[in-house]
Design a protein around this motif. Structure first.
Motif, PDB file in Angstrom:
ATOM      1  N   LEU A 121       2.581  -7.147  -5.054  1.00  0.00           N
ATOM      2  CA  LEU A 121       1.183  -7.521  -4.830  1.00  0.00           C
ATOM      3  C   LEU A 121       0.853  -8.812  -5.586  1.00  0.00           C
ATOM      4  O   LEU A 121       0.186  -9.704  -5.053  1.00  0.00           O
ATOM      5  N   PHE A 179       2.247   1.860  -3.432  1.00  0.00           N
ATOM      6  CA  PHE A 179       1.231   2.370  -4.373  1.00  0.00           C
ATOM      7  C   PHE A 179       0.956   3.854  -4.118  1.00  0.00           C
ATOM      8  O   PHE A 179       0.824   4.639  -5.055  1.00  0.00           O
ATOM      9  N   ALA A 229       0.847  -1.205   0.000  1.00  0.00           N
ATOM     10  CA  ALA A 229       0.000   0.000   0.000  1.00  0.00           C
ATOM     11  C   ALA A 229       0.881   1.252   0.000  1.00  0.00           C
ATOM     12  O   ALA A 229       0.615   2.208  -0.748  1.00  0.00           O
ATOM     13  N   HIS A 258       3.378  -3.414  -7.985  1.00  0.00           N
ATOM     14  CA  HIS A 258       2.623  -4.351  -8.814  1.00  0.00           C
ATOM     15  C   HIS A 258       3.165  -5.783  -8.632  1.00  0.00           C
ATOM     16  O   HIS A 258       2.413  -6.720  -8.363  1.00  0.00           O
ATOM     17  N   THR A 304      -5.756  -2.393  -8.484  1.00  0.00           N
ATOM     18  CA  THR A 304      -5.360  -1.776  -7.213  1.00  0.00           C
ATOM     19  C   THR A 304      -4.599  -0.476  -7.484  1.00  0.00           C
ATOM     20  O   THR A 304      -4.863   0.553  -6.842  1.00  0.00           O
ATOM     21  N   LEU A 347      -5.765  -7.663 -11.130  1.00  0.00           N
ATOM     22  CA  LEU A 347      -5.931  -7.216  -9.750  1.00  0.00           C
ATOM     23  C   LEU A 347      -4.889  -6.172  -9.339  1.00  0.00           C
ATOM     24  O   LEU A 347      -5.252  -5.127  -8.780  1.00  0.00           O
ATOM     25  N   PRO A 348      -3.577  -6.401  -9.628  1.00  0.00           N
ATOM     26  CA  PRO A 348      -2.608  -5.339  -9.320  1.00  0.00           C
ATOM     27  C   PRO A 348      -2.885  -4.064 -10.122  1.00  0.00           C
ATOM     28  O   PRO A 348      -2.785  -2.958  -9.574  1.00  0.00           O
ATOM     29  N   GLY A 400      -6.952   2.138  -8.451  1.00  0.00           N
ATOM     30  CA  GLY A 400      -7.707   2.605  -7.290  1.00  0.00           C
ATOM     31  C   GLY A 400      -6.913   3.651  -6.510  1.00  0.00           C
ATOM     32  O   GLY A 400      -7.439   4.717  -6.152  1.00  0.00           O
TER      33      GLY A 400
END
Ligand SMILES: Nc1ncnc2c1ncn2[C@@H]1O[C@H](COP(=O)(O)OP(=O)(O)OP(=O)(O)O)[C@@H](O)[C@H]1O
Length: 612
Positions: free
Chosen positions: A109, A54, A51, A106, A167, A163-164, A170
């Motif tokens: 994760l 990111f 997190a 990326h 995320t 999914l990565p 997001g």
């Protein structure tokens, strides 16, 4: 007895139509989410690290719009060229940092998710292995195969890619929207004009795409099932001239999968068009607000430019988040089917009773009782009919009968491979929990003796993982497998496909040596060595006797010499026990057993392998 096991309770929306009633359950969205969070929660520090990466990458990404806005201002205000170059250098540095941090996040994760998925797959596979055969057959082997292969693949693809990306998108949205609000909340409000369209389109999409993809996966599972059946019974299908009918069934299953696939595509196309429209509306609104505010002098040109660029920068991630819901839905559909398998683990995680486990630890002799047991492999065709039998502690019973009389089915019932449709199997008066027979001390040696790839010692330690070398040697000697000890590498010799391939009799010896090590309280022997030579048969009978030791034993006697030496003989015919008693008494009765015995002795004599 089997009904509660075979029909796990599910809510109506988990079972949209009657066809699915026979399938394994599919976990609902909440259970799937909870499982995913629980599994990822096992790695809290790694998650926090990802997190942080990111967020750092997204913050670096904000530099470009801000610095571009500053460049516009520098140019319009005729500032020195150095400012422009410094801003350009800043954009470059921030871009490189954002790319490097994003890539790292990326990859980290993806690795995290892959290992969580691998755990889930292992668990689903273990659970599937623990589900009673009858239930698995009802669920459809294709369904189970497609869950631990196709669904895992769908989830694996998402975990490695979407999914990565999802995320990252997001995080970018949250950080960029934050940047927009900090710049001037009115820009954020202007951007929100597009939100209702985006929310409505997404809700519309989510409501339809989930069930659509679930139906698609079910149809694909059905098609896989049909194909698996064709491939696994290809010879039978061809030799019985049923290939055309099977080709038709495969074609029908494929056609059935087309409609759900088309529906899923239509849903996605409508969704995409709505998203494009929403973006146009949003950008027009931010530009209009920027023009109004800058012309009235409330905000600078730099800020208005930055706002438009920030909003433009949201296009991609919003598009990714909303459109990738599609792939995410597909992955979630796969995930809910995997979690569905795992969710029945408790139901099938059969445990023997405490008394049974204690008795197995102490190896106390067991009384095995069958009370009015009936069982059918297929509806309406009983393989075992109302069988009642007691094997007293330490007693050795031989079960004989013509081929198809139900002997192996009886062995499977005692060993918990099959669940009785009626009646009970009891160990010392307590029911044997299906799937927990081995833990209760009931061991089955089947007709298909397998030698597993590995060393002889590995093969033997399957029965007793902690057994010392000396115990392995003793077990081998007890069953006459001294040949292993004479090999240059002894029990370290590799066997199986990439090593020594023992003959069926030697494989049988290894299986019996495993029995010696496991020391079960009840041994069920269903061996397939009827046609072995007389000398080998005598050796195998001796090995069997040593393997049984003082256990209670049910021996499916393909060689009637095994019946001759048993304490009692049980004769089966068409699934029923038709005679019961010691060998000599049954011979004197001149009934079914006497006929089988005379046929056997005549056959073995003419075969040149006279009975001892
Ligand atoms: N997996 C199965 N599916 C459907 N029917 C089966 C299955 N296994 C056995 N049967 C049927 O159940 C009946 C009893 O078979 P079972 O194998 O128990 O007899 P058996 O006495 O052990 O025969 P054999 O000596 O040839 O092994 C037979 O009619 C057989 O065709």
């Amino acid at each position: 007895m089997s009904t509660t096991q075979d029909h796990p309770s599910t809510t109506p929306d988990q079972r949209p139509d009657a066809d699915e009633a026979l399938l394994l359950p599919i976990a609902d969205a909440r259970t799937t989410r909870r499982q995913a969070v629980r599994r990822l929660g096992r790695r809290p520090f790694a998650l926090l690290g990802v997190a942080a990466l990111f967020v750092a990458a997204s913050v670096c990404g904000l530099a470009a719009p801000a610095l571009l806005g500053r460049i516009v201002e520098a140019v319009t205000e005729n500032e020195p060229g150095g400012v422009v170059f410094a801003c350009a250098g800043g954009i470059l540095a921030a871009g490189i940092a954002a790319a490097a941090l994003g890539r790292l996040a990326h990859a980290w994760l993806a690795r995290l998710l892959q290992s969580a998925l691998a755990e889930l797959r292992e668990e689903a596979f273990r659970t599937a292995m623990g589900i009673p055969q009858a239930r698995l057959e009802k669920a459809g082997v294709g369904d189970v195969v497609s869950r631990v292969s196709g669904d895992v693949e769908a989830v694996g693809e998402a975990v490695g890619g979407v999914l990565p990306v999802f995320t990252a998108a997001g995080f970018t949205i949250v950080v960029t929207a934050g940047g927009l609000a900090v710049l001037d909340p009115r820009f954020a409000l202007a951007a929100l004009v597009a939100a209702p369209v985006q929310v409505l389109a997404t809700r519309w999409f989510l409501r339809r795409s989930g069930p659509a993809y679930r139906r698609l996966r079910i149809a694909e599972g059905h098609r896989t099932g049909e194909l698996v059946e064709v491939f696994t019974s290809e010879e039978t299908i061809v030799t019985t001239g049923r290939s055309a009918r099977h080709a038709q069934r495969v074609a029908r299953a494929s056609e059935d999968a087309i409609a759900p696939a088309l529906r899923a595509t239509r849903i996605m196309a409508t969704f995409w068009n709505s998203l494009n429209a929403a973006e146009l509306v949003g950008l027009a609104s931010v530009l209009a607000v920027g023009a109004l505010l800058s012309s009235s002098g409330t905000v600078t040109v730099s800020a208005a430019t930055t706002a438009a660029l920030l909003y433009f920068r949201l296009f991609d991630p919003i598009g990714v988040v909303l459109s990738e819901f599609d792939a995410l839905q597909r992955a979630t559909a796969g995930l809910s089917r995997l979690v569905g398998v795992v969710s029945v683990a408790d139901r099938y995680a059969a445990r023997a009773t405490e008394a049974q486990r204690a008795a197995q630890r102490a190896r106390t002799p067991a009384r095995l009782t069958l009370e009015n047991v009936s069982f059918a492999h297929a509806p309406g065709r009983l393989a075992v009919t109302e069988v009642s039998l007691t094997v007293h502690p330490g007693e050795r019973i031989a079960v004989v009968g013509a081929s198809g009389s139900g002997k192996s089915s009886l062995a499977g019932l005692v060993a918990g491979i099959h669940t009785p449709d009626a009646g009970r199997v009891l160990l010392d008066g307590e029911p044997v929990v299906p799937g927990a027979a081995a833990e209760a001390g009931v061991l089955l040696v089947t007709q298909e003796v397998r030698v597993f790839a590995g060393t002889v010692a590995d093969n033997l330690r399957l029965a007793a993982p902690d057994a010392p070398d000396a115990d392995l040697d003793a077990a081998l000697r007890a069953v006459g497998a001294d040949w292993v000890l004479d090999l240059p590498d002894g029990t370290a010799t590799r066997v199986g496909p990439d090593g020594l391939e023992p003959s069926s009799e030697r494989a049988q010896q290894l299986a019996l040596a495993r029995v010696v090590l496991a020391r079960p309280r009840v041994l069920v022997l269903d061996e397939a060595t009827a046609e072995t030579g007389a000398r080998a048969a005598r050796a195998l009978d001796r090995a069997t006797a040593n393997a049984i030791g003082d256990a209670s034993a049910l021996v499916i006697a393909h060689r009637l010499t095994q019946a001759e030496t048993a304490d009692r003989v049980v004769v089966m015919d068409h699934g029923r026990i038709v005679e019961e008693g010691p060998h000599a008494d049954l011979l004197a009765k001149r009934g079914t057993y006497a006929r089988l015995w005379h046929a056997w002795t005549a056959r073995t004599t003419t075969n040149g392998a006279p009975v001892a």
